[in-house]
Design an enzyme around this catalytic site. Structure first.
Site, mmCIF file in Angstrom:
data_model
loop_
_atom_site.group_PDB
_atom_site.id
_atom_site.type_symbol
_atom_site.label_atom_id
_atom_site.label_comp_id
_atom_site.label_asym_id
_atom_site.label_seq_id
_atom_site.Cartn_x
_atom_site.Cartn_y
_atom_site.Cartn_z
ATOM 1 N N SER A 186 -65.820 -62.170 55.467
ATOM 2 C CA SER A 186 -66.667 -61.121 54.910
ATOM 3 C C SER A 186 -67.959 -61.008 55.724
ATOM 4 O O SER A 186 -67.900 -60.834 56.942
ATOM 5 C CB SER A 186 -66.925 -61.400 53.426
ATOM 6 O OG SER A 186 -67.452 -60.257 52.775
ATOM 7 N N GLU A 313 -58.225 -55.420 49.715
ATOM 8 C CA GLU A 313 -59.561 -56.017 49.720
ATOM 9 C C GLU A 313 -60.378 -55.663 48.468
ATOM 10 O O GLU A 313 -60.898 -56.540 47.773
ATOM 11 C CB GLU A 313 -60.330 -55.555 50.960
ATOM 12 C CG GLU A 313 -59.757 -55.998 52.292
ATOM 13 C CD GLU A 313 -60.228 -57.379 52.708
ATOM 14 O OE1 GLU A 313 -60.946 -58.040 51.936
ATOM 15 O OE2 GLU A 313 -59.865 -57.798 53.825
ATOM 16 N N HIS A 409 -59.829 -59.428 48.404
ATOM 17 C CA HIS A 409 -60.913 -60.050 49.162
ATOM 18 C C HIS A 409 -61.093 -61.510 48.729
ATOM 19 O O HIS A 409 -61.101 -61.805 47.530
ATOM 20 C CB HIS A 409 -62.195 -59.261 48.899
ATOM 21 C CG HIS A 409 -63.288 -59.485 49.877
ATOM 22 N ND1 HIS A 409 -63.145 -59.252 51.226
ATOM 23 C CD2 HIS A 409 -64.578 -59.910 49.712
ATOM 24 C CE1 HIS A 409 -64.282 -59.509 51.839
ATOM 25 N NE2 HIS A 409 -65.164 -59.929 50.960
#
Length: 499
Positions: A186, A313, A409
């Site tokens: 990230s 995600e 995610h």
């Protein structure tokens, strides 16, 4: 006794397993507060005797309270620390994996349970994780007559300082300073991409792994406008004097207030959907160019790159309430306008996802805009400019006690570290695990370790194949809509800056 000698003094760790020694909370730079606040990191002071390093160091200023991880206290100042897991305490010349955590440049720490390095170190490398400045302390723009007095991108400068510390000290822990791989997820992965184009970081690492890299960089104008918003919320002048007079806690509270204002206002533009106040700043000094432009120009070609993103995600951000709920056609059209999305992109998603609710179309587009397509372009541009790049996608999903756990995610990271058994991760990966899940974790751990050792994770590079490696518990490929959606993006110019 598991004692090691660093250039600043001796440290003592503990046996994390029969094969691995952990040494936690070693200072790599001086506390960045008081006279050091908003400045480049300075060397950590030396100490006498043997420093007990059996606990993680304090986390950076933030308001987040993450499962299984420590929280920040205003009294915590010695936040710039590294943690080491070594399988070769008696010597060695092992590859080194350096982990940079994510968290929107605003929260998180190296002490999160999914980042424990024990299992990964058992696969061969020395594993290092680190804390760095977050939020305004790390990425806020501080106006000054001389930019070098209060540099932008202080969080990135902390990461560079940690890499320098590793180069000077890791041999004492059995690591090879000439074989260092930086890894992030990230905003941590975006940090890795930034480090690849930064002159200050050149030569400090040799390979890079980026999982779900977050796309935006900010111009100085955007960063300065954010500073004015934060200063107003903190009731201080938007000057160096005003900002240094505000406590770290005051700026954390002010940042949260500004985020909340964006969340409440659908007319506030692109930040309404999932407000991210901080990002690397294109200051022309610390960060001279954005990663996509730098990679296309070939400045990163000497570094091997392994890229991964998850196939769903943004469903995590929706599940935790971080992302705005977009459920109508009118809202979806405004979203496309606020992000200046290419004509026909949303319609193309709808064609590829027939009979899908508006919310899911929005989450699919948002996830690819912020993570998926950015990851693809990092790998492809790096390869086109002469670098070696590998691409993979995480596509494991299952039904857990709270419903469907998607390939969302952060779900890939516990598998890549081999940490699946913590109760803190039940929501993220779905609770009780199967033998196929453990097999997936073993394969992903092996890929990281092999890439750090040889530069080859075990599948063809982007230069040799257009096919990405698909990570799933049963190794089934992703559905056919991925190719159709990718074709939509290939036709469009991808934004390198946040609008």
């Amino acid at each position: 006794m598991d004692t090691f000698r660093t250039k600043n003094g001796s440290v003592q760790g503990f046996r994390a397993s029969a094969e691995v020694v952990a040494v936690l909370g070693i200072p790599y730079a001086a506390p960045p507060f008081g006279a050091n606040r908003f400045r480049e990191p300075l060397p950590a002071p030396a100490w006498t005797g043997v420093r007990d390093c059996t606990d993680f160091g304090p986390v950076a200023p933030q308001s987040a309270q993450l499962p299984g991880a420590p929280v920040w206290s205003p009294d915590d100042e010695d936040i710039l620390t590294v943690n080491i897991w070594t399988p070769a305490p008696e010597g060695g010349h092992l590859p080194v994996l350096v982990w940079i955590h994510g968290g929107a440049y605003s929260f998180g720490s190296s002490a999160q349970p999914d980042f424990d390095g024990t299992t990964l170190a058992c696969a061969g490398p020395v594993v290092v994780t680190l804390n760095y400045r977050l939020g305004f302390e790390g990425f806020g723009h501080v106006p000054a007559a001389e930019a070098t007095a209060y540099p932008d991108n202080r969080g990135l400068l902390d990461q560079v300082a940690a890499l320098r510390w590793i180069r000077e000290n890791i041999a004492a822990f059995g690591g090879d300073p000439g074989n260092v791989t930086v890894v992030g997820q990230s905003s941590g992965a975006a940090s890795v991409a930034c480090l690849m184009v930064m002159d200050r970081a050149r030569g400090l690492f040799h390979r890079a792994i980026a999982h779900s890299a977050a796309s935006p960089c900010y111009t100085l104008e955007i960063a300065a406008a954010t500073t004015r918003e934060i200063a107003a919320a903190a009731s201080c002048p938007a000057t160096a004097e005003g900002l240094t007079s505000a406590t770290p806690q005051a700026l954390v509270i002010a940042s949260d207030r500004v985020v909340d204002d964006y969340r409440r206002d659908p007319a506030s533009g692109s930040r309404h959907y999932d407000p991210a106040l901080y990002a690397p700043v294109l200051d022309g000094d610390v960060l001279p160019t954005d990663p996509l432009t730098g990679m296309a120009a070939g400045v990163t070609r000497e570094v091997d790159l392994l890229v991964c993103h998850t196939t769903e995600e943004y469903w995590l951000l929706d599940a935790v309430g971080s992302s705005a709920k977009i459920t109508t056609d009118e809202q979806l059209a405004l979203f496309a306008e606020d992000f200046s999305l290419p004509d026909g992109l949303v319609a193309g998603y709808r064609a590829a996802m027939p009979h899908t609710p508006v919310l899911d179309v929005y989450l699919a587009v948002f996830g690819d805009l912020m993570f998926g397509e950015y990851s693809n372009r990092l790998a492809e541009l790096h390869a086109q400019a002469g670098g070696r790049a590998f691409l993979s996608r995480f596509d494991r999903r299952r039904t857990g006690p709270h419903g469907l756990v998607r390939a969302w995610h952060c779900a890939d990271i516990p598998f890549a570290f081999g940490n699946l058994d913590s109760d803190c991760l039940n929501f993220l990966i779905g609770g009780a695990l199967t033998s196929a899940d453990h097999g997936l974790a073993r394969r992903m751990v092996r890929a990281w370790a092999d890439f750090a050792t040889t530069g080859n994770p075990g599948w063809p590079s982007v230069n040799d194949s257009t096919q990405a490696k698909i990570w799933s518990a049963d190794d089934d490929p992703a559905d056919d809509k991925a190719a159709a959606i990718r074709a939509l993006w290939i036709k469009a110019d991808f934004p390198v800056l946040c609008p």
